[in-house]
Enzyme design. Structure first.
Site, short mmCIF file in Angstrom:
data_model
loop_
_atom_site.label_atom_id
_atom_site.label_comp_id
_atom_site.label_asym_id
_atom_site.label_seq_id
_atom_site.Cartn_x
_atom_site.Cartn_y
_atom_site.Cartn_z
N ASP A 225 -58.95 22.75 -28.10
CA ASP A 225 -57.76 23.31 -28.74
C ASP A 225 -57.64 22.92 -30.21
O ASP A 225 -56.56 22.98 -30.77
CB ASP A 225 -56.50 22.90 -27.98
N GLU B 154 -48.83 19.89 -34.95
CA GLU B 154 -48.84 21.34 -35.17
C GLU B 154 -47.44 21.93 -35.05
O GLU B 154 -46.61 21.44 -34.28
CB GLU B 154 -49.75 22.01 -34.13
#
Length: 350
Positions: free
Chosen positions: A232, A61
């Site tokens: 998450d 990410e």
């Protein structure tokens, strides 16, 4: 005058030196204060859900944000299977840059720094969401993040008693051993049910990349605060959805949490409160002693921005960094190729 090619770089070794020079709990308090300050000026920031590249093995990410003056981003991965190869599940590095010139002003490791800022954010939220006078926390999942959470909750809330559980007893023993020097009253528990018994706060911080019920509805009593850290990414949750439906739910950035957090289990319009509204006084936190509260924490870029600017400020006091030759700086900004030629070996005349 600072050389324009040089950017301060904080290695893992220097980050550890910096943390110990400041003190772990003192740094957690300082990070929490920076996060609170930046959340209180929420509207100044450019906000977007993190940019994620998912695979069967994990996720990579990028987490960018800017307040119009300074820009920051973090590169971070999450690969739960890494532990079997002796690697970290999560690694990260970050950059802070000047918006006016576009030049980086800091490059730093963020594996340690992410663990610290995650714990600081958890404890900051709990100051507003847990019952006043909370003394005992259950830690479900005793991996790399657990000790940071424990120290943050002591530094910001005064938590002194810990009840630990992990499906791997070796992880619990590691956590107990690491925290023994800090004076906590620690109980290693054989099950989640045993761990949450008598706890004021429950922190779930597991690593598996899947939907799971780490914490069942029957285990959450009235007045409990649940700090849900492990979920998450899409398809990864820890809480039974029934807990969420009877709790006040608080999130960092709703558009991101709808994708990645516990609330991906609920309807897209299910009501939640963004934490910045509580910190800025625009919304209440806990309403009464009987309310169940959930902080559905997935991590957000502004928290990393806060951590990066905190480190940069600390380096002015404690210069634990190296100068990284990162940026090309030709004598004539229009002659980049000439700089390259001059760096080559001398050529013989024809």
């Amino acid at each position: 005058m600072t050389a324009l090619n040089v950017v301060p770089f904080v290695s893992v070794d220097n980050m550890m030196r910096l943390v110990h020079a400041v003190g772990i709990e003192a740094l957690l308090v300082r990070l929490a204060a920076a996060i609170a300050e930046d959340f209180s000026r929420w509207e100044a920031f450019h906000k977007t859900p993190r940019i994620a590249a998912h695979s069967a093995e994990g996720v990579i990410e990028l987490m960018p944000t800017s307040d119009g003056t300074t820009y920051g981003f973090k590169y971070v991965n999450g690969h739960p299977k890494n532990a079997a190869d002796g690697r970290q599940t999560v690694t990260a590095f970050g950059v802070l840059a000047d918006v006016g010139s576009g030049y980086p002003v800091l490059v730093t490791e963020m594996t340690l720094l992410t663990a610290l800022r995650t714990a600081a954010t958890s404890a900051l939220a709990a100051r507003h969401l847990a019952r006043p006078g909370s003394q005992t926390m259950a830690l479900i999942g005793n991996g790399a993040q657990a000790e940071f959470q424990a120290l943050a909750f002591r530094a910001l809330l005064g938590i002194e008693a810990l009840r630990l559980h992990d499906i791997d007893p070796a992880a619990t023993e590691k956590c107990r051993r690491n925290l023994a020097r800090f004076g906590f009253a620690i109980t290693a528990c054989a099950s989640t049910a045993d761990a949450v018994r008598g706890a004021d706060i429950v922190t779930t911080v597991t690593a598996d990349k899947r939907n799971a019920v780490i914490l069942g509805d029957n285990l959450v009593g009235e007045g409990m605060h649940v700090n849900a850290v492990g979920g998450d990414c899409p398809g990864k949750t820890e809480l039974a959805p029934e807990i969420l439906r009877r709790a006040g739910i608080f999130v960092e950035y709703e558009p991101q949490t709808r994708i990645e957090g516990e609330i991906q289990q609920l309807a897209p319009d299910y009501p939640v409160t963004e934490l910045w509204r509580v910190l800025s006084g625009q919304a209440p936190g806990r309403r009464d002693a009987r309310e169940v509260t959930v902080f559905d924490s997935v991590g957000f870029a502004i928290e990393d921005f806060s951590a990066l600017r905190t480190v940069r400020a600390l380096l002015a006091e404690r210069p634990f960094y190296e100068n990284l030759d990162l940026l090309a700086d030709p004598d004539d900004p229009r002659d980049l190729f000439g700089m390259l030629l001059r760096a080559g070996p001398p050529r013989l005349a024809a």
